[in-house]
Enzyme design. Sequence first.
Site, PDB file in Angstrom:
ATOM      1  N   HIS A  64      14.426   2.478   4.214  1.00 26.54           N
ATOM      2  CA  HIS A  64      15.310   3.119   3.227  1.00 26.54           C
ATOM      3  C   HIS A  64      16.599   2.335   3.029  1.00 26.54           C
ATOM      4  O   HIS A  64      17.573   2.896   2.560  1.00 26.54           O
ATOM      5  CB  HIS A  64      15.639   4.546   3.689  1.00 26.54           C
ATOM      6  CG  HIS A  64      14.449   5.449   3.714  1.00 26.54           C
ATOM      7  ND1 HIS A  64      14.137   6.251   4.776  1.00 26.54           N
ATOM      8  CD2 HIS A  64      13.476   5.669   2.798  1.00 26.54           C
ATOM      9  CE1 HIS A  64      13.029   6.939   4.520  1.00 26.54           C
ATOM     10  NE2 HIS A  64      12.610   6.595   3.329  1.00 26.54           N
ATOM     11  N   LYS A  70       9.356   1.699  -2.744  1.00 25.76           N
ATOM     12  CA  LYS A  70       8.398   1.280  -3.771  1.00 25.76           C
ATOM     13  C   LYS A  70       7.132   0.737  -3.148  1.00 25.76           C
ATOM     14  O   LYS A  70       7.176   0.027  -2.140  1.00 25.76           O
ATOM     15  CB  LYS A  70       9.080   0.171  -4.601  1.00 25.76           C
ATOM     16  CG  LYS A  70       8.324  -0.285  -5.803  1.00 25.76           C
ATOM     17  CD  LYS A  70       8.697   0.510  -7.048  1.00 25.76           C
ATOM     18  CE  LYS A  70       7.760   0.255  -8.207  1.00 25.76           C
ATOM     19  NZ  LYS A  70       6.450   0.931  -8.022  1.00 25.76           N
ATOM     20  N   LYS A 106       4.145   2.730   0.752  1.00 30.31           N
ATOM     21  CA  LYS A 106       2.757   2.587   0.315  1.00 30.31           C
ATOM     22  C   LYS A 106       2.069   3.939   0.432  1.00 30.31           C
ATOM     23  O   LYS A 106       2.435   4.748   1.286  1.00 30.31           O
ATOM     24  CB  LYS A 106       2.013   1.572   1.199  1.00 30.31           C
ATOM     25  CG  LYS A 106       0.791   0.984   0.541  1.00 30.31           C
ATOM     26  CD  LYS A 106       1.209  -0.079  -0.456  1.00 30.31           C
ATOM     27  CE  LYS A 106       0.090  -0.890  -0.992  1.00 30.31           C
ATOM     28  NZ  LYS A 106       0.586  -2.173  -1.505  1.00 30.31           N
TER      29      LYS A 106
HETATM   30  N1  GLU Z   1       0.429  -2.558  -5.041  1.00 25.93           N
HETATM   31  C1  GLU Z   1       1.181  -3.704  -5.432  1.00 25.93           C
HETATM   32  C2  GLU Z   1       1.634  -4.480  -4.209  1.00 25.93           C
HETATM   33  O1  GLU Z   1       1.024  -4.423  -3.174  1.00 25.93           O
HETATM   34  C3  GLU Z   1       2.309  -3.365  -6.399  1.00 25.93           C
HETATM   35  C4  GLU Z   1       3.358  -2.431  -5.900  1.00 25.93           C
HETATM   36  C5  GLU Z   1       4.336  -1.962  -6.950  1.00 25.93           C
HETATM   37  O2  GLU Z   1       4.276  -2.421  -8.076  1.00 25.93           O
HETATM   38  O3  GLU Z   1       5.160  -1.117  -6.606  1.00 25.93           O
HETATM   39  O4  GLU Z   1       2.545  -5.255  -4.254  1.00 25.93           O
END
Ligand code: GLU
Length: 472
Positions: A64, A70, A106
């Site tokens: 954080h 993201k 994730k």
């Molecule tokens: N899943 C993709 C990655 O592993 C994209 C993640 C995203 O765009 O937030 O980078």
Amino acid sequence: MSNKHFSFFKSVEKNFDKAAVHTGLPAGLLMQIKACNAVYQMRFPVKIGREYQVIEAYRVQHSHHRLPTKGGIRYSDAVNQDEVMALAALMTYKCALVDVPFGGAKGGVAINPKSYTVPQLQKITRRYTTELIRKNFIGPGIDVPAPDYGTGAREMAWILDTYLTFNHGQIDAVGCVTGKPVSQNGIRGRTEATGRGVFYGLRECVSYKDDMKALGLEAGIEGKTMVVQGLGNVGYHTARISQHEGGVKIIGIAEYEGSIHKADGIDIDALMKHRKDTGSILDFPGATNLETREAALELECDILVPAALENVITTENAPRIKAKIIAEAANGPVSADAEAILLKKGILVIPDMYINAGGVTVSYFEWLKNLSHMRFGRMEKRFNSNTYENLVSTVERLTGKTIGQKERSVLTRGADEVDLVNSGLEETMITAYREIRDTWKRNKKIEDMRTAAFVAALKKISADYLALGIFP
Ligand code: GLU
């Protein structure tokens, strides 16, 4: 493929520890950065046909230090907590490397999407989103999901719609998820962004004469031979763009149904058509079918691009890999133990956290577009094009010569959204590569590019914590 004995998170931790010794950062701070901050494991019921199924799913927020967090959402029956934690951790380092101002996260849903109908997938996606909303694990300033293995723009549209239902009137609500369809507040260029980023990263990497000489290669992308494992979104666009824009020769492809080899180059568009028509990459005209699914990984080539899942290059097959460069288009395709073998063989491994960062980079652009409520280029496209038009006319008037129509339209074009997205992506990939390379060159004790990338990322992440005065 993931298996019971392989801990992906441990592999990431091992790589982290290898780099940590080069940072001079306090042990407590390193421990804080390394740990996953929040792990949300959920089980929810979904009625499939006449029966209820209890679905296992996760969202992990690794760091954080910047908000929102993201990272994509994966649909695969191999999803487990260890895997999602590892992928979330990689997102933290990835975002830092490419200056995307987010923490890492994730998500994962432990299903095989092929076993469900589209309405069933919609039901599962909407229920998963509701669980995230209930626990405050999603929002444009909190945590912003995106596509990953097994998901795409369709799922992102369902997530957006579910979020909007519960957040009516929230002005920035559409920034709660990225990778959306262009018509649903998405951005042009996002679908191919990861593959395009891989290409820009590779092109930059092979442009350094001395680095290439050390590998026994000439500088320049044109004419390099490439093998791609996995023809999904990332692998396909990497192959297509490398072939069309870089003059790369794709000599081998590995997929679920088998692998093929064609020394004089595979036309990737023709192969996709062949696969659509026959249901398989095998028996492609002019190509040889190889014995096993993984056999193409072991072909002699300049660049090997594993673009599917983690743990495909292991201690078992690493001794047989003959590529000069491995570009980790997937997350974690080379296990930490296998990497030691590859490095001993003098293979250059371009790490996932850098080379596949194009996806999250363009996700960041999409999020910015959503917050600004306007398409990139809308304000300046015509202004620029009119200015160039005036310039061309003035040159014509002063020289008495006329510029042909074709040339004129190239010279006077204003940038569209996709031009700006690609330009921002290209800039990002080149700048990040130079940063990693400089870090590596400056510290002679760093043995490999992954360690250099970790060191560069840790420098930025630690700066956020140190500025707070928590870890003196
Ligand atoms: N899943 C993709 C990655 O592993 C994209 C993640 C995203 O765009 O937030 O980078």
